[in-house]
Design a protein around this motif. Structure first.
Motif, PDB file in Angstrom:
ATOM      1  N   UNK A 205       1.205  -9.761 -15.362  1.00 17.70           N
ATOM      2  CA  UNK A 205       1.059  -8.397 -14.830  1.00 17.70           C
ATOM      3  C   UNK A 205       1.068  -7.359 -15.951  1.00 17.70           C
TER       4      UNK A 205
ATOM      5  N   UNK B 107      -2.448  -7.349 -17.420  1.00 23.19           N
ATOM      6  CA  UNK B 107      -3.376  -6.613 -16.547  1.00 23.19           C
ATOM      7  C   UNK B 107      -3.223  -5.115 -16.766  1.00 23.19           C
ATOM      8  N   UNK B 108      -1.978  -4.670 -16.850  1.00 21.18           N
ATOM      9  CA  UNK B 108      -1.734  -3.233 -17.042  1.00 21.18           C
ATOM     10  C   UNK B 108      -2.286  -2.757 -18.378  1.00 21.18           C
TER      11      UNK B 108
ATOM     12  N   UNK C 110      -6.336 -12.111  -0.640  1.00 21.13           N
ATOM     13  CA  UNK C 110      -5.243 -12.002   0.322  1.00 21.13           C
ATOM     14  C   UNK C 110      -5.837 -12.142   1.727  1.00 21.13           C
TER      15      UNK C 110
ATOM     16  N   UNK D 279      -5.115  -2.635  -3.130  1.00 16.10           N
ATOM     17  CA  UNK D 279      -4.088  -3.249  -3.982  1.00 16.10           C
ATOM     18  C   UNK D 279      -4.593  -3.426  -5.408  1.00 16.10           C
TER      19      UNK D 279
ATOM     20  N   UNK E  59      -2.726  -1.528  -8.566  1.00 15.91           N
ATOM     21  CA  UNK E  59      -1.898  -2.389  -9.413  1.00 15.91           C
ATOM     22  C   UNK E  59      -1.657  -1.865 -10.813  1.00 15.91           C
TER      23      UNK E  59
ATOM     24  N   UNK F  88       2.841   2.326  -8.808  1.00 14.94           N
ATOM     25  CA  UNK F  88       2.383   1.216  -7.958  1.00 14.94           C
ATOM     26  C   UNK F  88       3.451   0.774  -6.970  1.00 14.94           C
ATOM     27  N   UNK F  89       4.741   0.925  -7.347  1.00 17.65           N
ATOM     28  CA  UNK F  89       5.827   0.530  -6.436  1.00 17.65           C
ATOM     29  C   UNK F  89       6.157   1.731  -5.558  1.00 17.65           C
ATOM     30  N   UNK F  90       5.770   1.666  -4.302  1.00 21.40           N
ATOM     31  CA  UNK F  90       5.992   2.822  -3.435  1.00 21.40           C
ATOM     32  C   UNK F  90       6.211   2.374  -1.999  1.00 21.40           C
TER      33      UNK F  90
ATOM     34  N   UNK G  41       2.206   0.633  -0.097  1.00 23.93           N
ATOM     35  CA  UNK G  41       1.887  -0.281  -1.197  1.00 23.93           C
ATOM     36  C   UNK G  41       2.903  -1.426  -1.318  1.00 23.93           C
ATOM     37  N   UNK G  42       4.201  -1.117  -1.124  1.00 23.89           N
ATOM     38  CA  UNK G  42       5.216  -2.164  -1.190  1.00 23.89           C
ATOM     39  C   UNK G  42       4.946  -3.249  -0.139  1.00 23.89           C
TER      40      UNK G  42
ATOM     41  N   UNK H 253       1.804  -5.288  -0.953  1.00 27.40           N
ATOM     42  CA  UNK H 253       2.064  -6.237  -2.045  1.00 27.40           C
ATOM     43  C   UNK H 253       2.861  -7.434  -1.510  1.00 27.40           C
TER      44      UNK H 253
ATOM     45  N   UNK I 262       0.605  -9.615   0.092  1.00 24.90           N
ATOM     46  CA  UNK I 262      -0.174 -10.262  -0.957  1.00 24.90           C
ATOM     47  C   UNK I 262       0.596 -11.436  -1.557  1.00 24.90           C
TER      48      UNK I 262
ATOM     49  N   UNK J 158       0.003 -15.488  -7.257  1.00 19.74           N
ATOM     50  CA  UNK J 158      -0.643 -15.503  -8.580  1.00 19.74           C
ATOM     51  C   UNK J 158      -1.616 -14.335  -8.698  1.00 19.74           C
ATOM     52  N   UNK J 159      -2.345 -14.055  -7.619  1.00 19.28           N
ATOM     53  CA  UNK J 159      -3.312 -12.956  -7.671  1.00 19.28           C
ATOM     54  C   UNK J 159      -2.588 -11.609  -7.730  1.00 19.28           C
ATOM     55  N   UNK J 160      -1.455 -11.525  -7.016  1.00 19.23           N
ATOM     56  CA  UNK J 160      -0.673 -10.284  -7.042  1.00 19.23           C
ATOM     57  C   UNK J 160      -0.293  -9.951  -8.478  1.00 19.23           C
ATOM     58  N   UNK J 161       0.160 -10.965  -9.199  1.00 19.01           N
ATOM     59  CA  UNK J 161       0.542 -10.772 -10.588  1.00 19.01           C
ATOM     60  C   UNK J 161      -0.673 -10.380 -11.428  1.00 19.01           C
ATOM     61  N   UNK J 162      -1.814 -11.004 -11.151  1.00 22.64           N
ATOM     62  CA  UNK J 162      -3.035 -10.712 -11.921  1.00 22.64           C
ATOM     63  C   UNK J 162      -3.565  -9.304 -11.643  1.00 22.64           C
ATOM     64  N   UNK J 163      -3.072  -8.677 -10.579  1.00 20.38           N
ATOM     65  CA  UNK J 163      -3.505  -7.296 -10.292  1.00 20.38           C
ATOM     66  C   UNK J 163      -2.587  -6.269 -10.956  1.00 20.38           C
ATOM     67  N   UNK J 164      -1.513  -6.729 -11.568  1.00 21.92           N
ATOM     68  CA  UNK J 164      -0.640  -5.806 -12.298  1.00 21.92           C
ATOM     69  C   UNK J 164       0.720  -5.592 -11.664  1.00 21.92           C
ATOM     70  N   UNK J 165       1.000  -6.295 -10.572  1.00 20.67           N
ATOM     71  CA  UNK J 165       2.288  -6.099  -9.884  1.00 20.67           C
ATOM     72  C   UNK J 165       3.314  -7.113 -10.383  1.00 20.67           C
ATOM     73  N   UNK J 166       4.559  -6.673 -10.391  1.00 19.20           N
ATOM     74  CA  UNK J 166       5.663  -7.556 -10.740  1.00 19.20           C
ATOM     75  C   UNK J 166       6.130  -8.248  -9.455  1.00 19.20           C
TER      76      UNK J 166
ATOM     77  N   UNK K 200       9.130  -7.114  -6.486  1.00 20.57           N
ATOM     78  CA  UNK K 200       8.824  -6.863  -5.077  1.00 20.57           C
ATOM     79  C   UNK K 200       9.586  -7.820  -4.161  1.00 20.57           C
TER      80      UNK K 200
END
Lengths: 249, 338
Positions: free
Chosen positions: A76, A79-80, A93, A104, A108, A113-115, B195-196, B199, B202, B208-216, B220
């Motif tokens: 992650x 990606x960022x 998904x 999403x 990301x 992003x965390x909301x 968004x929470x 995710x 997700x 794995x895709x969630x992580x690849x989109x930039x999320x921790x 979450x």
């Protein structure tokens, strides 16, 4: 003038026990370059992708992104920092709608992003998600749950999600896999229309898609880079011919 | 089902719960109406809240935790330990206005801690690690007399007065429970559109895709357990006040498994299943001993559970979908025949 490479791989290795899936891979991808990675099944192309993206951290060597060492970063964080990717088999998904998937993907890389606050229709990220759906020609399916999509639509969404985060380096793992011959020219057009400042690394078995889209081609075999050349030279390269047609022919 | 349709059905369900005590008063003698309002509907909804925390985790995150009753117990014990008038006095001296928020805070912390400990596990391994944590807390509480009064537990947690009305009044208790359930249930429906929440869904579909989109993913997941901890904590506080106290038995293996049974009976496909399951469970839990055999009432509950799981693995909430699927081919065949 020596520009900083968008992506630099220095002696990158990835082992699974005794298996050397990727061994001593070294190459630079310059900003805006389009690079295709070719090779037979089991050559280590997807493992190399997973190593660059952080799914399988390298067991040796280093990776830098625009000069910053990302070797030990989690996926992650990579990606960022600007890596966007697709997967060989679409990873979407399935329980969410097309719009939710794209939203999403847009969200990301945002700092907020965390909301816990549900977005409104006028949310800029929601609008960006709709714009991407339009670009990928799936705007008429925004409210459709992803498990209802056809294979071709899933591939379009997969690429759309990788682009939605606005990556600096886009990594596409066999984007034409499973597409009908009629859909391939459209994919090629999409690849050619990508902004020139976007760096592209592409794994593709279909030479008709890979070669026209690439500035330079890297061929791998048994986890190692065996040839690096421009597309016009790659087809006539004796090593490549030996790999694809068999060493004895 | 569209979100608008879900909201309409949920509002109808809420309206039914609001008027139910009045209907019961109209058709039953007062003492029986109060019994049904408090002991069946009220108690059912309280355990529904605890099951809601599990349903939230399972439906939207794909996490089955057996520690939700433990988290509820953390809230209940915190209130019992701190509250003025609880017997025996362990810390005491504090009013409910402070001890209830303290209980909820403790349950969120417990949820976050369980989420952090189990963050790398999924499926059966998550189930096992949460069960181990639940049993660890249960044994600790049961054997610790100085802090939790051991096996006896803590009594006389009678609840606060609300606008001068005692919480022990059937209707004050019932409508407090209904209000809590409504706020938390609709809160979840809102949260899963954020968004929470997206995710979280997700992560359920493809971490794995969630992580690849930039999320921790881990962050979450832990936050989801914190949210579930708050929901379970609300249920735990209400259950403690309903029972006028708390003892280790209320967070033991049986109680923990009951929450899972409630969720499965109702269905893990939608949060409303938690309340449907808990009311069915409470009815059988209350009357099984009378209608079957006092010694073997668990057999009847087990049979009901077995039938529901066999007929509809999606629980009672999933029954409609299964019936529709059964009827559709038949209807299509009838339409084709001349």
């Amino acid at each position: 003038m020596s520009a900083v490479p968008a992506l630099r791989l220095s002696h990158v290795c990835r082992q699974f026990g005794a298996l050397r899936a990727v061994h001593d891979v070294t190459f630079d991808v310059m900003p805006g370059e389009r690079r295709a990675v070719l090779g037979p099944n089991g050559a280590g192309k997807t493992t190399l992708f997973n190593t660059i993206c952080g799914d399988f951290p390298p067991t040796g060597g280093s990776i830098t992104l625009f000069g910053d060492d990302i070797t030990t970063l989690k996926p992650h964080h990579r990606t960022r920092r600007g890596i966007g990717r697709t997967y060989q088999t679409s990873l979407l998904f399935n329980g969410l709608t097309v719009l939710d998937n794209l939203y999403l993907a847009v969200r990301g890389v945002r700092p907020n992003r965390f909301s816990f606050r549900a977005p409104k229709a006028t949310d800029p990220d929601m609008i960006a998600a709709r714009t991407m759906a339009d670009r990928m020609r799936i705007a008429h399916m925004l409210a459709t749950q992803v498990d209802q999509l056809s294979h071709g639509q899933r591939r379009q969404l997969e690429v759309g999600m990788a682009l939605a985060s606005g990556p600096k380096v886009l990594m596409l793992d066999e984007p034409a896999a499973g597409l009908s011959p009629g859909d391939r020219p459209e994919l090629l057009k999409l690849l050619k229309d990508l902004p020139r400042d976007l760096t592209l690394v592409l794994i593709e078995h279909d030479m008709d898609v890979a070669l026209p889209a690439a500035d330079i081609v890297t061929v791998m075999k048994d986890g190692e880079v065996v040839v690096e050349a421009t597309p016009d030279k790659i087809e006539s390269d004796p090593v490549v011919q030996a790999i694809y047609l068999g060493g004895g022919h | 089902m569209t979100p608008a349709r879900t909201t309409v059905i949920s509002l109808i369900g809420l309206a039914v719960l609001v008027v139910a005590p009045l209907v019961l008063l109209a058709i039953l003698p007062q003492n029986q109406a109060q019994f049904w309002t408090s002991n069946i509907l009220g108690r059912g909804l309280v355990f529904g809240l605890i099951a809601l925390s599990l349903t939230f985790l399972a439906t939207y995150g794909g996490f089955i935790s057996l520690a939700q009753m433990t988290v509820a117990g953390v809230a209940g014990y915190t209130v019992a330990v701190l509250t003025q008038g609880a017997v025996p006095t362990i810390v005491g001296g504090l009013p409910y206005a402070l001890t209830i928020p303290a209980g909820l805070f403790a349950s969120v912390l417990a949820g976050l801690l369980i989420g952090a400990i189990s963050v790398k596990t999924r499926d059966i391994y998550l189930l096992m690690i949460t069960l181990a944590l639940a049993m660890g807390v249960f044994r600790f509480v049961e054997t610790n007399i100085a802090w939790f009064n051991g096996y006896e537990g803590i009594r006389n947690v009678v609840g606060p007065d609300i606008f001068g009305l005692s919480f022990r009044s059937t209707y004050v208790f019932y409508y407090s429970v209904v209000a809590s359930c409504a706020v938390l249930y609709f809160g979840i429906l809102y949260l899963v559109r954020s968004p929470f929440g997206l995710v979280l869904q997700g992560i359920r579909d493809n971490p794995r895709r969630v992580s690849a989109l930039g999320y921790n993913v881990g962050q979450h997941r832990i936050a989801a357990f914190g949210v579930a901890g708050f929901i379970a904590g609300c249920g735990g506080v209400l259950a403690t006040i309903y029972n006028i106290g708390i003892s280790p038995g209320s967070i033991g293996l049986g109680a923990s498994v009951n929450i899972l049974i409630i969720s499965v009976i109702g269905g893990l496909g939608h949060p409303i299943g938690a309340f449907v399951g808990s009311i069915i469970f409470t009815v059988f839990d209350t009357f099984a001993a009378t209608i079957y055999d006092r010694e073997r009432f668990n057999t009847l509950i087990g049979l009901v559970f077995l039938i529901i799981v066999l007929v509809s693995p999606d629980g009672v909430v999933g029954l409609k979908g299964r019936l529709m699927a059964l009827l559709k081919p038949k209807q299509a065949k009838e339409a084709k025949s001349p």
